[in-house]
Design a protein around this motif. Structure first.
Motif, PDB file in Angstrom:
ATOM      1  N   TYR A   1       0.795  -1.229   0.000  1.00 35.53           N
ATOM      2  CA  TYR A   1       0.000   0.000   0.000  1.00 35.53           C
ATOM      3  C   TYR A   1       0.831   1.285   0.000  1.00 35.53           C
ATOM      4  CZ  TYR A   1      -3.912  -3.096   0.812  1.00 35.53           C
ATOM      5  OH  TYR A   1      -4.844  -4.093   0.678  1.00 35.53           O
ATOM      6  N   LEU A   2       2.116   1.183   0.355  1.00 39.59           N
ATOM      7  CA  LEU A   2       2.945   2.387   0.399  1.00 39.59           C
ATOM      8  C   LEU A   2       4.130   2.351  -0.560  1.00 39.59           C
ATOM      9  CD1 LEU A   2       2.979   2.995   4.266  1.00 39.59           C
ATOM     10  CD2 LEU A   2       1.625   4.221   2.547  1.00 39.59           C
ATOM     11  N   GLY A   3       4.374   1.192  -1.159  1.00 42.45           N
ATOM     12  CA  GLY A   3       5.497   1.080  -2.084  1.00 42.45           C
ATOM     13  C   GLY A   3       6.780   0.643  -1.382  1.00 42.45           C
ATOM     14  N   GLU A   4       7.816   0.411  -2.186  1.00 42.11           N
ATOM     15  CA  GLU A   4       9.061  -0.125  -1.628  1.00 42.11           C
ATOM     16  C   GLU A   4       9.776   0.871  -0.726  1.00 42.11           C
ATOM     17  OE1 GLU A   4      11.734  -1.914  -4.342  1.00 42.11           O
ATOM     18  OE2 GLU A   4      10.422  -3.625  -4.733  1.00 42.11           O
ATOM     19  N   THR A   5       9.577   2.157  -0.944  1.00 46.63           N
ATOM     20  CA  THR A   5      10.209   3.170  -0.098  1.00 46.63           C
ATOM     21  C   THR A   5       9.146   4.149   0.377  1.00 46.63           C
ATOM     22  OG1 THR A   5      12.267   3.016  -1.367  1.00 46.63           O
ATOM     23  CG2 THR A   5      12.011   4.922   0.063  1.00 46.63           C
ATOM     24  N   PHE A   6       8.959   4.228   1.692  1.00 49.70           N
ATOM     25  CA  PHE A   6       7.990   5.165   2.253  1.00 49.70           C
ATOM     26  C   PHE A   6       8.616   5.857   3.457  1.00 49.70           C
ATOM     27  CE2 PHE A   6       7.132   0.928   3.899  1.00 49.70           C
ATOM     28  CZ  PHE A   6       6.968   1.106   5.264  1.00 49.70           C
TER      29      PHE A   6
ATOM     30  N   ASN B   1      12.888  -7.830  12.183  1.00 51.91           N
ATOM     31  CA  ASN B   1      12.623  -8.867  11.187  1.00 51.91           C
ATOM     32  C   ASN B   1      11.913  -8.302   9.956  1.00 51.91           C
ATOM     33  OD1 ASN B   1      13.777 -10.613  12.968  1.00 51.91           O
ATOM     34  ND2 ASN B   1      11.873 -11.590  13.622  1.00 51.91           N
ATOM     35  N   GLU B   2      11.077  -7.292  10.179  1.00 55.25           N
ATOM     36  CA  GLU B   2      10.441  -6.631   9.038  1.00 55.25           C
ATOM     37  C   GLU B   2      11.478  -6.039   8.095  1.00 55.25           C
ATOM     38  OE1 GLU B   2       6.967  -4.058   8.908  1.00 55.25           O
ATOM     39  OE2 GLU B   2       6.799  -4.397  11.069  1.00 55.25           O
ATOM     40  N   ILE B   3      12.448  -5.353   8.671  1.00 59.15           N
ATOM     41  CA  ILE B   3      13.488  -4.731   7.852  1.00 59.15           C
ATOM     42  C   ILE B   3      14.230  -5.786   7.048  1.00 59.15           C
ATOM     43  CG2 ILE B   3      15.739  -3.572   7.949  1.00 59.15           C
ATOM     44  CD1 ILE B   3      14.666  -1.889  10.238  1.00 59.15           C
ATOM     45  N   ALA B   4      14.604  -6.877   7.728  1.00 61.28           N
ATOM     46  CA  ALA B   4      15.388  -7.926   7.067  1.00 61.28           C
ATOM     47  C   ALA B   4      14.639  -8.507   5.874  1.00 61.28           C
ATOM     48  CB  ALA B   4      15.730  -9.017   8.077  1.00 61.28           C
ATOM     49  N   GLN B   5      13.423  -8.966   6.090  1.00 61.27           N
ATOM     50  CA  GLN B   5      12.703  -9.642   5.005  1.00 61.27           C
ATOM     51  C   GLN B   5      12.261  -8.653   3.922  1.00 61.27           C
ATOM     52  OE1 GLN B   5       9.732 -11.493   7.453  1.00 61.27           O
ATOM     53  NE2 GLN B   5       8.520  -9.624   7.675  1.00 61.27           N
ATOM     54  N   SER B   6      11.968  -7.403   4.312  1.00 52.84           N
ATOM     55  CA  SER B   6      11.518  -6.422   3.321  1.00 52.84           C
ATOM     56  C   SER B   6      12.655  -6.004   2.401  1.00 52.84           C
ATOM     57  CB  SER B   6      10.937  -5.188   4.028  1.00 52.84           C
ATOM     58  OG  SER B   6       9.814  -5.543   4.807  1.00 52.84           O
ATOM     59  N   GLN B   7      13.804  -5.677   2.983  1.00 52.97           N
ATOM     60  CA  GLN B   7      14.932  -5.257   2.151  1.00 52.97           C
ATOM     61  C   GLN B   7      15.371  -6.369   1.214  1.00 52.97           C
ATOM     62  OE1 GLN B   7      17.068  -2.067   5.201  1.00 52.97           O
ATOM     63  NE2 GLN B   7      18.299  -3.283   3.811  1.00 52.97           N
ATOM     64  N   CYS B   8      15.220  -7.604   1.664  1.00 55.12           N
ATOM     65  CA  CYS B   8      15.631  -8.731   0.835  1.00 55.12           C
ATOM     66  C   CYS B   8      14.629  -9.018  -0.284  1.00 55.12           C
ATOM     67  CB  CYS B   8      15.824  -9.980   1.700  1.00 55.12           C
ATOM     68  SG  CYS B   8      17.214  -9.834   2.849  1.00 55.12           S
ATOM     69  N   CYS B   9      13.496  -8.316  -0.253  1.00 58.03           N
ATOM     70  CA  CYS B   9      12.515  -8.459  -1.325  1.00 58.03           C
ATOM     71  C   CYS B   9      12.511  -7.266  -2.265  1.00 58.03           C
ATOM     72  CB  CYS B   9      11.114  -8.627  -0.731  1.00 58.03           C
ATOM     73  SG  CYS B   9      10.633 -10.344  -0.459  1.00 58.03           S
TER      74      CYS B   9
ATOM     75  N   GLU C   1      13.775  -4.326  -4.797  1.00 59.88           N
ATOM     76  CA  GLU C   1      14.769  -4.213  -5.865  1.00 59.88           C
ATOM     77  C   GLU C   1      15.948  -3.358  -5.419  1.00 59.88           C
ATOM     78  OE1 GLU C   1      13.180  -3.000  -9.588  1.00 59.88           O
ATOM     79  OE2 GLU C   1      11.572  -4.495  -9.588  1.00 59.88           O
ATOM     80  N   ASN C   2      15.638  -2.252  -4.719  1.00 60.39           N
ATOM     81  CA  ASN C   2      16.690  -1.435  -4.117  1.00 60.39           C
ATOM     82  C   ASN C   2      16.909  -1.958  -2.709  1.00 60.39           C
ATOM     83  OD1 ASN C   2      18.316   0.445  -2.875  1.00 60.39           O
ATOM     84  ND2 ASN C   2      17.197   2.228  -3.634  1.00 60.39           N
TER      85      ASN C   2
END
Length: 478
Positions: free
Chosen positions: A215-220, A236-244, A246-247
């Protein structure tokens, strides 16, 4: 210039939105298995004020807050009552909205639920597996923390220290004791969804990553919640999100966390029987009082809940409300002049001071202090006009009241009934009492002891007793 304390960098930073004029924020919501407690209420109120201030500054704000409507606690509550898990979640989601409405919390733009985003969650888990960060064992999917080299950057923890201090795991299948579940295989009798790895349900952390990115995009801009969520949830959110993404360095840019709430200086705990729900508090105090109590302390500082402190908040809010009512009463007067241009200067300075406080990491405690300063100006001026026959300058006084109203709108007060008396003594209103108290304070400052005593004696004749202390003057009915 707005500065915020970023948990990720451990310092205050100038806020620069990802898109000019727009703000995206994701706030972790509740698990609806019980009524929200006072600890839940703090982030709701905090982020409501943040959103109000950002809007006041001209930003368009998109606010997302989730419901974790599938969790072990929900399953346990449903089994205990012998009802469906949907019955439990629907009941307490309804209770949540009743609670925040009472606290003057404006609705988020969207309240996504875990169970409505299972396909999205499955897609994210599959992507993490494809990217080499997730692995499957007997229908369970885990995230490999060792493969994310920045793991621990939010909480400041080191993986090697966490490994050394980890308890003996029942599940020895994991590659590392700190690996966390992305997908959990279903146990007998539990709700489940079909997935490429078998029947199961999402792990706790994956839901917020999925919904915030959707709902907010890859960078918010902002991601927030209570300090208890820093580890492991937000880490854990940071870890799994950054690993998904593109940037690799995408995801939330500013992480804000509110401090803990204690009860009479003890940690809030069910075992100590000091676990206070919002509905229980609302039986004793209006929601606006509870909101004001929360905002009188800076959001990052610890906040202790006690009867004495909330009564102090109630008295303080009444003082502000009385000035507001008295000022609005004066605005109805006619026979205006334009003799008091200094009122416009007072209004301008008051708003500048208020905004400076809010620009310093949303310091509501200091901002409310400036509201008290302005309320004093309102009381003194209104008293001079009403009781002393001073010239009335409606044009410039309205500017004063407009600023006071703006401040109240940001803090979120004067929006609902305080359920307090409208008059006391022999017909004298609380607003008039406060105005006389302010005049008495000015008289004492000018060493006009005769006038100060005259005000005290006059109020006493009307059944109002004044009590002076280092904290100021309070009044009560005789």
């Amino acid at each position: 210039m707005l500065k915020v304390y970023n948990t990720l960098t451990r310092k205050k930073e100038e806020f620069v939105p990802q898109e000019p004029g727009k703000v995206g924020m994701y706030v972790c919501g509740v698990t609806p298995y019980n009524h929200p407690h006072i600890g839940n209420a703090r982030p709701f109120v905090t982020w409501d004020v943040i959103k109000r201030y950002l809007k006041h500054q001209g930003f368009s704000v998109k606010h997302i807050q989730n419901f974790t409507d599938m969790d072990d606690k929900i399953i346990k509550a449903a089994n205990t009552e012998g009802v469906s898990w949907q019955t439990i979640t629907e009941r307490y989601i309804d209770g949540y909205f009743k609670a925040i409405d009472a606290l003057n919390v404006q609705r988020a733009d969207l309240y996504p639920k875990v169970t409505e985003h299972i396909p999205d969650i499955i897609d994210m888990v599959a992507k993490l597996i494809d990217n080499g960060y997730g692995y499957v064992i007997d229908g369970d999917v885990y995230f490999s923390v060792e493969k994310f080299t920045e793991y621990g950057k939010l909480s400041g923890r080191k993986l090697e220290d966490m490994q050394a201090g980890a308890r003996v795991e029942v599940d020895t299948r994991k590659h590392n004791p700190m690996d966390f579940a992305l997908w959990k295989s279903a146990k007998p009798g539990e709700p489940y969804w079909e997935s490429p790895w078998g029947k199961g349900r999402p792990g706790w952390h994956i839901e917020c990553s999925t919904m915030s990115l959707k709902y907010l995009g890859e960078t918010f801009d902002f991601h927030g919640g209570g300090s208890d969520l820093i580890f492991p949830h937000h880490e854990n959110e940071i870890a799994q999100s950054q690993c998904c993404c593109e940037n690799y360095h995408s995801f939330a840019q500013y992480w804000l966390h509110n401090g803990f709430i204690t009860i009479d200086n003890e940690k809030m705990s069910k075992s100590l029987n000091n676990f206070i729900t919002v509905p229980d508090i609302l039986k004793q105090y209006p929601g606006e009082v509870v909101r004001f109590f929360i905002l009188r302390t800076h959001y990052r500082s610890p906040l202790d809940f006690s009867e004495e402190r909330i009564r102090e908040a109630q008295a303080g809010l009444l003082r502000l409300k009385n000035a507001y009512d008295l000022g609005n009463e004066l605005l109805n007067r006619t026979g205006n002049t334009e003799a008091h241009t200094e009122l416009a200067d007072i209004a301008t300075k008051a708003m500048a001071d208020f905004q400076e406080a809010m620009d310093d990491d949303f310091n509501t405690a200091l901002a409310i202090g400036y509201m008290f300063t302005l309320s004093k100006e309102i009381n003194v001026y209104a008293n001079n006009v009403i009781n002393k026959g001073a010239e009335y300058d409606a044009v410039h006084f309205r500017k004063l009241m407009d600023v006071y109203g703006e401040m109240a709108g940001i803090i979120g007060i004067f929006e609902s009934s305080l359920d307090m008396p409208v008059s006391d003594g022999d017909g004298i209103s609380p607003a008039e009492i406060e105005a006389l108290i302010e005049e008495r304070a000015e008289a004492k400052k000018a060493k006009n002891w005769a006038r100060a005593d005259e005000i005290r004696d006059s109020l006493k004749e009307q059944g109002i007793l004044l009590e002076d202390s280092a904290a100021g003057t309070k009044w009560k009915k005789a």
